[in-house]
Design an enzyme around this catalytic site. Structure first.
Site, PDB file in Angstrom:
ATOM      1  N   SER A 137       0.836  -1.234  -0.011  1.00  0.00           N
ATOM      2  CA  SER A 137      -0.006  -0.061   0.273  1.00  0.00           C
ATOM      3  C   SER A 137       1.004   1.398  -0.108  1.00  0.00           C
ATOM      4  O   SER A 137       1.826   1.236   0.496  1.00  0.00           O
ATOM      5  CB  SER A 137      -0.935  -0.232   1.099  1.00  0.00           C
ATOM      6  N   GLY A 138       0.563   2.393  -0.879  1.00  0.00           N
ATOM      7  CA  GLY A 138       1.260   3.528  -0.834  1.00  0.00           C
ATOM      8  C   GLY A 138       1.350   4.272   0.268  1.00  0.00           C
ATOM      9  O   GLY A 138       2.200   4.965   0.523  1.00  0.00           O
ATOM     10  N   CYS A 177      -7.867   0.558  11.609  1.00  0.00           N
ATOM     11  CA  CYS A 177      -9.181   0.129  11.047  1.00  0.00           C
ATOM     12  C   CYS A 177     -10.037  -0.709  11.834  1.00  0.00           C
ATOM     13  O   CYS A 177     -11.300  -1.004  11.534  1.00  0.00           O
ATOM     14  CB  CYS A 177      -8.879  -0.734  10.076  1.00  0.00           C
ATOM     15  N   THR A 226      -9.932   3.126 -14.958  1.00  0.00           N
ATOM     16  CA  THR A 226      -8.593   4.017 -15.552  1.00  0.00           C
ATOM     17  C   THR A 226      -7.675   4.317 -14.197  1.00  0.00           C
ATOM     18  O   THR A 226      -8.291   4.530 -13.159  1.00  0.00           O
ATOM     19  CB  THR A 226      -9.259   5.474 -15.822  1.00  0.00           C
TER      20      THR A 226
HETATM   21  N1  PLP Z   1      -2.807  -4.959   5.981  1.00  0.00           N
HETATM   22  C1  PLP Z   1      -2.272  -4.359   7.016  1.00  0.00           C
HETATM   23  C2  PLP Z   1      -1.262  -5.314   7.699  1.00  0.00           C
HETATM   24  C3  PLP Z   1      -2.545  -3.097   7.309  1.00  0.00           C
HETATM   25  O1  PLP Z   1      -1.768  -2.588   8.338  1.00  0.00           O
HETATM   26  C4  PLP Z   1      -3.311  -2.356   6.518  1.00  0.00           C
HETATM   27  C5  PLP Z   1      -3.533  -0.839   7.142  1.00  0.00           C
HETATM   28  O2  PLP Z   1      -3.360  -0.528   8.046  1.00  0.00           O
HETATM   29  C6  PLP Z   1      -3.892  -2.889   5.407  1.00  0.00           C
HETATM   30  C7  PLP Z   1      -3.524  -4.205   5.193  1.00  0.00           C
HETATM   31  C8  PLP Z   1      -4.939  -1.973   4.488  1.00  0.00           C
HETATM   32  O3  PLP Z   1      -4.290  -1.213   3.633  1.00  0.00           O
HETATM   33  P1  PLP Z   1      -4.898   0.043   3.249  1.00  0.00           P
HETATM   34  O4  PLP Z   1      -5.205   1.225   4.169  1.00  0.00           O
HETATM   35  O5  PLP Z   1      -4.267   0.645   2.163  1.00  0.00           O
HETATM   36  O6  PLP Z   1      -6.401  -0.378   2.576  1.00  0.00           O
END
Ligand code: PLP
Length: 378
Positions: A200-201, A323, A238
């Site tokens: 992830s960027g 999250c 896109t």
């Molecule tokens: N996987 C892990 C281990 C993460 O820590 C996170 C985000 O905290 C993600 C996946 C999800 O990434 P994104 O926020 O880019 O969807």
């Protein structure tokens, strides 16, 4: 402000922000357009893909990298996409019991869809390889285990999973969610043996809206969305070129060796200060760990309460992952070995190379004041 929440997201680097602006204002063609302006955009897209593949350590020309909007999407594409291409394969899938919500939610969906879902224990941050030895069978179609844990910093042995997979279930596909490891390890991630790697960027100083999936040569995967032929017919829509080019710029700027050293110095200093001045704070250290994440259990003070106290002082940390912060029970800390009471009092610090030892000192002072004042209010 002290920002110790880099596992949630990071500051966009100046050059990455400049790159996004440049692409938005000067190279705004659609990479799929057939005219020269579209061709220029396509060239940028190709260069960005090459940069990321090179950072991942890919040496096989047939490896690929598919841009997605984020790590969550990359995880969905990896797991549902790999299973979609193996509909006639086995029905058993393995996940570690400490996965991020974006993988855990998929595992729950697979349970509903009739898969035999198994969870590999990770007590103290260590993968239970005996469990794997005893349970990987020819029916195993997919194994998914994160590379570095976002709540504890535990680093799992993906190479060991690859060896067991090769021996016991060679047809199974191996996926790793490396969102917290990309640009944070000296060993190139491609060498971990996984067929699919999610990144992830926005965790590495790029803007939100960029992420992707590394696909090792010959790994079959079906698209999740229907649409045009963008991203090698695997991910239509896109491409978000400004975010993608900024992602590549941020990756180009990353110097793992120096970043790891800086972060280690800050983390180690903070750990030393805590053990000297606040011995009542328990430091949750996994067997193998990334220096970028530090988990601390406070003496009887709920993480949410301390979070608010620190936030009022301009110090930003988190309770578990951003999250899952709205959920009560902490599945990951409990898998690590913390009981409910301790998990409820656990905060996560996560660092980047912009952090300093002075910030660590300020944090320890604020935490110490916080503990004294919050305990006395009880
Ligand atoms: N996987 C892990 C281990 C993460 O820590 C996170 C985000 O905290 C993600 C996946 C999800 O990434 P994104 O926020 O880019 O969807």
């Amino acid at each position: 402000m002290i920002y110790f929440d880099n596992a949630a997201t990071t500051k966009v680097s100046d050059n990455a922000a400049k790159k996004a602006f440049e692409v938005m204002t000067e190279f705004y063609g659609n990479p799929s357009s057939v005219h020269d302006f579209g061709y220029e955009a396509e060239k940028l897209l190709k260069e960005a893909r090459k940069t990321i593949l090179s950072k991942l350590g890919s040496v096989d020309r047939n490896d690929d990298f598919i841009f997605t909007s984020c790590g969550t999407e990359a995880n969905n594409l990896a797991i549902f996409g790999a299973l979609g291409a193996r509909k006639h394969g086995g029905k058993t899938v393995f996940f570690s019991d400490s996965e991020h919500a974006s993988v855990y939610a998929i595992s729950k969906e697979l349970e509903k869809n009739g898969y035999n879902v198994r969870y590999i224990p990770t007590k103290n941050g260590l993968l239970d390889l005996d469990f794997c030895k005893n349970n990987f069978t020819k029916d195993t179609v997919l194994i998914s285990c994160m590379y570095a844990n976002n709540e504890t910093g535990a680093v799992y042995d993906i190479n060991a999973l690859d060896s067991l997979r090769k021996k016991l279930c060679p047809e199974a596909v191996l996926h790793t969610d490396a969102v917290q490891a990309f640009c944070k390890t000296e060993k190139p991630l491609c060498r971990c043996g996984a067929d699919l790697i999610s990144i992830s960027g926005h965790k590495v100083h790029a803007p939100k809206g960029s992420g992707g999936l590394f696909i090792k040569a010959k790994t079959r995967i079906t698209p999740l969305l229907l649409g045009g032929g963008q991203e090698k017919d695997i991910r239509p829509g896109t491409e978000a070129l400004p975010a993608i080019c900024a992602f590549a710029q941020a990756v180009l700027e990353t110097d793992e060796k120096s970043n790891i050293k800086t972060v280690e110095q800050v983390r180690d200093h903070l750990v030393l200060m805590l053990s000297e001045k606040l011995a009542q704070v328990k430091i949750n250290v996994p067997e193998n760990f990334s220096p970028f994440v530090l988990s601390l259990t406070l003496p009887g003070i709920k993480s949410e309460v301390m979070l608010r106290y620190l936030s009022a002082k301009g110090i930003y940390v988190s309770a578990g992952s951003a999250c899952t912060s709205k959920h009560r029970e902490n599945r990951v800390l409990s898998a690590f070995g913390l009981d409910f009471k301790n998990a409820d009092c656990t905060i996560r610090l996560s660092f980047c190379e912009y952090n300093t030892k002075d910030e660590a000192d300020e944090f320890v002072k604020a935490l110490s004041d916080g503990i004294s004042s919050l305990v006395s209010q009880k």
